[in-house]
Scaffold this motif. Structure first.
Motif, PDB file in Angstrom:
ATOM      1  N   SER A  97      46.190  46.738  24.713  1.00  0.00           N
ATOM      2  CA  SER A  97      45.657  46.193  25.952  1.00  0.00           C
ATOM      3  C   SER A  97      46.804  45.587  26.759  1.00  0.00           C
ATOM      4  O   SER A  97      47.942  45.501  26.291  1.00  0.00           O
ATOM      5  N   ARG A  98      46.503  45.156  27.958  1.00  0.00           N
ATOM      6  CA  ARG A  98      47.512  44.471  28.769  1.00  0.00           C
ATOM      7  C   ARG A  98      47.321  42.960  28.672  1.00  0.00           C
ATOM      8  O   ARG A  98      47.404  42.234  29.661  1.00  0.00           O
ATOM      9  N   ILE A  99      47.072  42.527  27.461  1.00  0.00           N
ATOM     10  CA  ILE A  99      46.920  41.104  27.161  1.00  0.00           C
ATOM     11  C   ILE A  99      48.089  40.669  26.288  1.00  0.00           C
ATOM     12  O   ILE A  99      48.438  41.336  25.320  1.00  0.00           O
ATOM     13  N   VAL A 100      48.700  39.557  26.650  1.00  0.00           N
ATOM     14  CA  VAL A 100      49.736  38.943  25.831  1.00  0.00           C
ATOM     15  C   VAL A 100      49.192  37.613  25.328  1.00  0.00           C
ATOM     16  O   VAL A 100      48.714  36.787  26.114  1.00  0.00           O
ATOM     17  N   VAL A 101      49.233  37.416  24.025  1.00  0.00           N
ATOM     18  CA  VAL A 101      48.696  36.206  23.398  1.00  0.00           C
ATOM     19  C   VAL A 101      49.828  35.221  23.151  1.00  0.00           C
ATOM     20  O   VAL A 101      50.893  35.582  22.638  1.00  0.00           O
ATOM     21  N   LEU A 102      49.590  33.968  23.527  1.00  0.00           N
ATOM     22  CA  LEU A 102      50.550  32.897  23.267  1.00  0.00           C
ATOM     23  C   LEU A 102      49.919  31.907  22.302  1.00  0.00           C
ATOM     24  O   LEU A 102      48.889  31.297  22.601  1.00  0.00           O
TER      25      LEU A 102
END
Length: 308
Positions: A66-71
């Motif tokens: 996906s185009r999600i980046v998790v921090l």
């Protein structure tokens, strides 16, 4: 049309007068397709007017993520460093059509795996990992990185005539504490100061006051305290007040990372302000495999108030 249901690629194609494939090529910036600037703009305009939103699941299947980046954040959420870091990270990801998801608190391995399995993120970042990696600092790190920021407190106190300085640490197991003390000791050594003695200021208030009192008895020559962060600095100020000591006349205190509370107390807390927006932007580009050239870090600075 937009109000009748989800807008699709077919809707955008009909509105812009091109094929569905052309719409897909344009909206995905396919570098292998030769499409005129006029057509590209017509497609993008139609997409904007219709309110087209890409289908995340379909795109994830196509792109492999996906185009999600998790921090993941498990420390330091209240200071200016975290606020500016997240702002830079979020802005840079958005500029490249990605979304930031922030997870706060300790993350167990199985919990992280659940995130990976559920949303297939483009990347999972540990908060300020590049900042944490300064175990072997270079010249840039001593200037604008963790080493340089740690040195600011000690240099500031030394320039004001303090030679016997202590380091107040939290009672939690922070990943920064050991590295921070190393940089502080190297700075003291470079300035020709005596070794800086660390001590812990625990919670609650009574325990903190007892710890500060015991340290004062054992280190009567100390005239200034550099705190690990503003939270520890505020606990130290409270303890000194409870012991009947005056800041900065009896002992000076400097914080780190500029939380809003430091400006609201008496005496107002002198502290180190860090703008980490560039760190966040760099982390975003690294996660996306983009060039990080041209990102300039802002140097930390001391906010001079009343406590030191």
């Amino acid at each position: 049309m937009a109000g009748s249901g989800r807008v699709t690629l077919n809707d955008v194609a009909a509105a812009s007068g091109v094929s569905r494939a052309t719409v897909s090529f344009v909206l995905n910036d396919d570098p292998n397709q030769t499409i005129s600037p006029t057509t590209r703009e017509r497609v993008r305009q139609a997409a904007r007017e219709l309110g087209y939103v890409p289908h995340g699941i379909a795109r994830a299947l196509r792109e492999g993520s996906s185009r999600i980046v998790v921090l993941d954040i498990d420390w330091g959420l209240e200071g200016n460093y975290s606020r500016s870091y997240i702002r830079g990270l979020d802005d840079e990801l958005a500029a490249h059509d990605h979304v930031l998801l922030v997870r706060h608190g300790h993350s167990a391995p199985h919990s992280t795996q659940q995130v990976l399995d559920t949303i297939t993120p483009r990347a999972v970042l540990r908060f300020a990992e590049s900042y944490l990696s300064g175990h072997e600092p270079d010249a840039e790190d001593w200037k604008n990185g963790f080493a340089g920021h740690a040195a600011l407190q000690i240099r500031y106190l030394a320039e004001r005539g303090h030679t016997d300085i202590a380091m107040a640490l939290p009672d939690s197991d922070s990943p920064l504490a050991e590295v921070r003390m190393r940089f502080v000791r190297e700075t003291a050594d470079a300035l020709g100061l005596p070794a800086i003695a660390p001590f812990v200021v625990p919670r609650p208030r009574v325990a903190g006051t007892k710890a500060v009192e015991a340290f004062r008895v054992a280190h009567e020559s100390v005239t200034a305290v550099a705190a690990f962060d503003d939270d520890v600095a505020l606990r130290t100020l409270t303890a000194l007040h409870d012991l009947g000591l005056t800041v900065p006349d009896d002992i000076a205190v400097i914080g780190f990372d500029d939380t809003e509370y430091g400006a609201l107390i008496t005496p107002a807390l002198t502290t180190v302000h860090i703008d980490a927006e560039a760190h966040g932007r760099q982390a975003a580009r690294t996660a996306l495999g983009l060039d990080t050239a041209g990102i300039t870090r802002s140097p930390g600075r001391v906010l001079v108030r009343d406590s030191a």
